[in-house]
Design a protein around this motif. Sequence first.
Motif, PDB file in Angstrom:
ATOM      1  N   ALA A  80       0.814  -1.214   0.000  1.00  0.00           N
ATOM      2  CA  ALA A  80       0.000   0.000   0.000  1.00  0.00           C
ATOM      3  C   ALA A  80       0.849   1.268   0.000  1.00  0.00           C
ATOM      4  O   ALA A  80       0.526   2.253  -0.662  1.00  0.00           O
ATOM      5  CB  ALA A  80      -0.938  -0.006   1.205  1.00  0.00           C
ATOM      6  N   SER A  81       1.955   1.239   0.735  1.00  0.00           N
ATOM      7  CA  SER A  81       2.855   2.398   0.787  1.00  0.00           C
ATOM      8  C   SER A  81       4.277   1.910   0.575  1.00  0.00           C
ATOM      9  O   SER A  81       4.984   1.591   1.526  1.00  0.00           O
ATOM     10  CB  SER A  81       2.723   3.119   2.146  1.00  0.00           C
ATOM     11  OG  SER A  81       3.582   4.241   2.205  1.00  0.00           O
ATOM     12  N   PRO A  82       4.731   1.863  -0.678  1.00  0.00           N
ATOM     13  CA  PRO A  82       6.092   1.381  -0.946  1.00  0.00           C
ATOM     14  C   PRO A  82       7.144   2.248  -0.253  1.00  0.00           C
ATOM     15  O   PRO A  82       6.937   3.448  -0.023  1.00  0.00           O
ATOM     16  CB  PRO A  82       6.210   1.499  -2.473  1.00  0.00           C
ATOM     17  CG  PRO A  82       4.802   1.507  -2.970  1.00  0.00           C
ATOM     18  CD  PRO A  82       4.005   2.198  -1.909  1.00  0.00           C
ATOM     19  N   ASP A  83       8.256   1.628   0.087  1.00  0.00           N
ATOM     20  CA  ASP A  83       9.371   2.376   0.650  1.00  0.00           C
ATOM     21  C   ASP A  83      10.032   3.217  -0.435  1.00  0.00           C
ATOM     22  O   ASP A  83       9.926   2.920  -1.624  1.00  0.00           O
ATOM     23  CB  ASP A  83      10.391   1.417   1.268  1.00  0.00           C
ATOM     24  CG  ASP A  83       9.817   0.659   2.455  1.00  0.00           C
ATOM     25  OD1 ASP A  83       9.246   1.313   3.351  1.00  0.00           O
ATOM     26  OD2 ASP A  83       9.919  -0.580   2.486  1.00  0.00           O
ATOM     27  N   TRP A  84      10.751   4.250   0.016  1.00  0.00           N
ATOM     28  CA  TRP A  84      11.395   5.171  -0.919  1.00  0.00           C
ATOM     29  C   TRP A  84      12.897   4.936  -0.947  1.00  0.00           C
ATOM     30  O   TRP A  84      13.453   4.240  -0.104  1.00  0.00           O
ATOM     31  CB  TRP A  84      11.086   6.625  -0.524  1.00  0.00           C
ATOM     32  CG  TRP A  84       9.681   7.060  -0.827  1.00  0.00           C
ATOM     33  CD1 TRP A  84       8.535   6.361  -0.598  1.00  0.00           C
ATOM     34  CD2 TRP A  84       9.277   8.294  -1.421  1.00  0.00           C
ATOM     35  NE1 TRP A  84       7.438   7.087  -0.999  1.00  0.00           N
ATOM     36  CE2 TRP A  84       7.865   8.273  -1.514  1.00  0.00           C
ATOM     37  CE3 TRP A  84       9.965   9.411  -1.878  1.00  0.00           C
ATOM     38  CZ2 TRP A  84       7.127   9.333  -2.049  1.00  0.00           C
ATOM     39  CZ3 TRP A  84       9.243  10.475  -2.408  1.00  0.00           C
ATOM     40  CH2 TRP A  84       7.843  10.439  -2.493  1.00  0.00           C
ATOM     41  N   ASN A  85      13.537   5.560  -1.910  1.00  0.00           N
ATOM     42  CA  ASN A  85      15.001   5.534  -2.007  1.00  0.00           C
ATOM     43  C   ASN A  85      15.600   6.558  -1.044  1.00  0.00           C
ATOM     44  O   ASN A  85      16.204   7.544  -1.449  1.00  0.00           O
ATOM     45  CB  ASN A  85      15.443   5.826  -3.446  1.00  0.00           C
ATOM     46  CG  ASN A  85      15.270   4.638  -4.350  1.00  0.00           C
ATOM     47  OD1 ASN A  85      15.910   3.608  -4.170  1.00  0.00           O
ATOM     48  ND2 ASN A  85      14.398   4.769  -5.336  1.00  0.00           N
ATOM     49  N   TRP A  86      15.427   6.285   0.240  1.00  0.00           N
ATOM     50  CA  TRP A  86      15.853   7.263   1.244  1.00  0.00           C
ATOM     51  C   TRP A  86      17.360   7.258   1.479  1.00  0.00           C
ATOM     52  O   TRP A  86      17.923   8.278   1.862  1.00  0.00           O
ATOM     53  CB  TRP A  86      15.178   6.942   2.590  1.00  0.00           C
ATOM     54  CG  TRP A  86      13.715   7.168   2.619  1.00  0.00           C
ATOM     55  CD1 TRP A  86      13.047   8.313   2.296  1.00  0.00           C
ATOM     56  CD2 TRP A  86      12.710   6.229   3.016  1.00  0.00           C
ATOM     57  NE1 TRP A  86      11.692   8.137   2.460  1.00  0.00           N
ATOM     58  CE2 TRP A  86      11.460   6.867   2.907  1.00  0.00           C
ATOM     59  CE3 TRP A  86      12.752   4.906   3.457  1.00  0.00           C
ATOM     60  CZ2 TRP A  86      10.268   6.234   3.224  1.00  0.00           C
ATOM     61  CZ3 TRP A  86      11.560   4.279   3.775  1.00  0.00           C
ATOM     62  CH2 TRP A  86      10.333   4.936   3.652  1.00  0.00           C
ATOM     63  N   TYR A  87      18.025   6.144   1.252  1.00  0.00           N
ATOM     64  CA  TYR A  87      19.356   5.929   1.811  1.00  0.00           C
ATOM     65  C   TYR A  87      20.490   6.263   0.837  1.00  0.00           C
ATOM     66  O   TYR A  87      20.385   6.029  -0.371  1.00  0.00           O
ATOM     67  CB  TYR A  87      19.500   4.471   2.263  1.00  0.00           C
ATOM     68  CG  TYR A  87      18.500   4.106   3.326  1.00  0.00           C
ATOM     69  CD1 TYR A  87      18.698   4.454   4.660  1.00  0.00           C
ATOM     70  CD2 TYR A  87      17.315   3.450   2.996  1.00  0.00           C
ATOM     71  CE1 TYR A  87      17.765   4.128   5.629  1.00  0.00           C
ATOM     72  CE2 TYR A  87      16.365   3.134   3.963  1.00  0.00           C
ATOM     73  CZ  TYR A  87      16.608   3.482   5.276  1.00  0.00           C
ATOM     74  OH  TYR A  87      15.664   3.166   6.235  1.00  0.00           O
ATOM     75  N   ARG A  88      21.582   6.779   1.407  1.00  0.00           N
ATOM     76  CA  ARG A  88      22.774   7.085   0.603  1.00  0.00           C
ATOM     77  C   ARG A  88      23.231   5.863  -0.180  1.00  0.00           C
ATOM     78  O   ARG A  88      23.721   5.997  -1.319  1.00  0.00           O
ATOM     79  CB  ARG A  88      23.899   7.592   1.539  1.00  0.00           C
ATOM     80  CG  ARG A  88      25.313   7.596   0.942  1.00  0.00           C
ATOM     81  CD  ARG A  88      25.432   8.529  -0.252  1.00  0.00           C
ATOM     82  NE  ARG A  88      26.732   8.460  -0.885  1.00  0.00           N
ATOM     83  CZ  ARG A  88      27.053   7.610  -1.852  1.00  0.00           C
ATOM     84  NH1 ARG A  88      26.178   6.718  -2.288  1.00  0.00           N
ATOM     85  NH2 ARG A  88      28.250   7.664  -2.407  1.00  0.00           N
ATOM     86  N   LYS A  89      23.063   4.679   0.376  1.00  0.00           N
ATOM     87  CA  LYS A  89      23.515   3.461  -0.308  1.00  0.00           C
ATOM     88  C   LYS A  89      22.766   3.221  -1.617  1.00  0.00           C
ATOM     89  O   LYS A  89      23.219   2.414  -2.448  1.00  0.00           O
ATOM     90  CB  LYS A  89      23.376   2.247   0.602  1.00  0.00           C
ATOM     91  CG  LYS A  89      21.928   1.879   0.931  1.00  0.00           C
ATOM     92  CD  LYS A  89      21.860   0.672   1.871  1.00  0.00           C
ATOM     93  CE  LYS A  89      20.420   0.292   2.183  1.00  0.00           C
ATOM     94  NZ  LYS A  89      20.341  -0.857   3.119  1.00  0.00           N
TER      95      LYS A  89
END
Length: 440
Positions: A80-89
């Motif tokens: 329902a709420s996909p994770d985002w590309n939050w991380y430096r990696k």
Amino acid sequence: MDRLTEHLIIISFDCLSALDLPILKELPHFQTILSNGALVERVESIYPSVTYPCHATIVTGNYPNRHGVINNSLLQPGKASPDWNWYRKCIRGTTLYDEVKKANMTTAALLWPVTAKADIDFNMPEIFANRAWQNQILVSLLNGTPRFQWKMNKRYGHIRKGIQQPELDDFVLEAAVDTIKSKKPNLLLVHFTDLDTQRHEHGFSSEEAILSIHRHNQRLGRILEALKEAQILEQSTIIALGDHSALDEQKAINLNVLFTKQNLITTNASGKLIDWKAYCKSCDGSAYIYLKYPEDVDTYKTVRNLLNLLLEEPDFGIEKFITGEEAAARGADPACTFMIEASRGFFFLEDYRGDLIKTITKEDARADKKYTFACHGYSPEKENYGTILMAAGKGIQQVTLPSIRLIDEGPTFARLLGVSLGNTDGEVIDELLTLKEEVT
């Protein structure tokens, strides 16, 4: 390599458009930048022109297919709420802040995308609590610089109302002013999202969007004043930029609804997605189409035939589609099978139940944030869809350039601080820089 400035302040006004220039010219603090520095009238964004890939491009000088951040959120069909590309990696290769840190200069970032767990001296990353059991402040603290963030929240947290705007940007502003005065970083990255929010929720030229530009003018003024108070204005370079523009839309395309009807998406008795052969992953004004098994020739043919049929019907809102190879050539995700572009007035969602085409009402938008009245993600080739860059201060020429590319910004910013991003897709725009007035 000698550096051209001591302090580089990069302010991203998310969704600032080249079409906003007439307004900016009438606002005093933007006038200060424009009358004393450089203007790029049109910056060509990337494909897809969404926030996280754009900001990764700004700090790497590379297209998404090279730096690896190919969309805002991850491919997680059915979530329902996909994770985002939050991380430096999530970023492949080096970044502006990595190279500045290696050169023993001080770095700071405030809500800059894709910086969670980055090696930044004073880091308040843009990351949000994406699960019901998560606490927003704790999530931020664990993924940035804990002590720095704790101080900022203790001093200015009362201003914020979750991620609501304009309160969130008002909080970021106070943190930016404080950071300039107390830390005097050599590199400061600041990300403001007020304008982007207002355009999504009310439309490109809405009164709410215009008011947010006026608020950004006041925020820029506060930052300029903070540089004066810190006595570093004369040794500083101020960059004000956008990452993408936006277009008004009234209809949402849910291509996964058609995939479900064609048995390319499987749901259980309660309607929950349990398997898929093809999936449409939204980038707002564009979308990737992925095959779970790329070598599945029958599914490939089925999807291609469906797209060809939809192209013949203007009411379905698909302007064109390209192959994964063609998408990669434009800097997008080479792992997609197809990439599709929405016609003006349309954008893509990922619903696999309900209507294939949904006309958006104000009631829809109030009930669910996914229904918007303007968005981005479209091809940078769309007419009147460029963004903008303004720069003033140490190392900057007084010049107006008609156009550059978003990929050129990172190498140019690196040159200002005397570092290099290496072999990049973009190039240093020497015309913006006073290369003869170098400082050691």
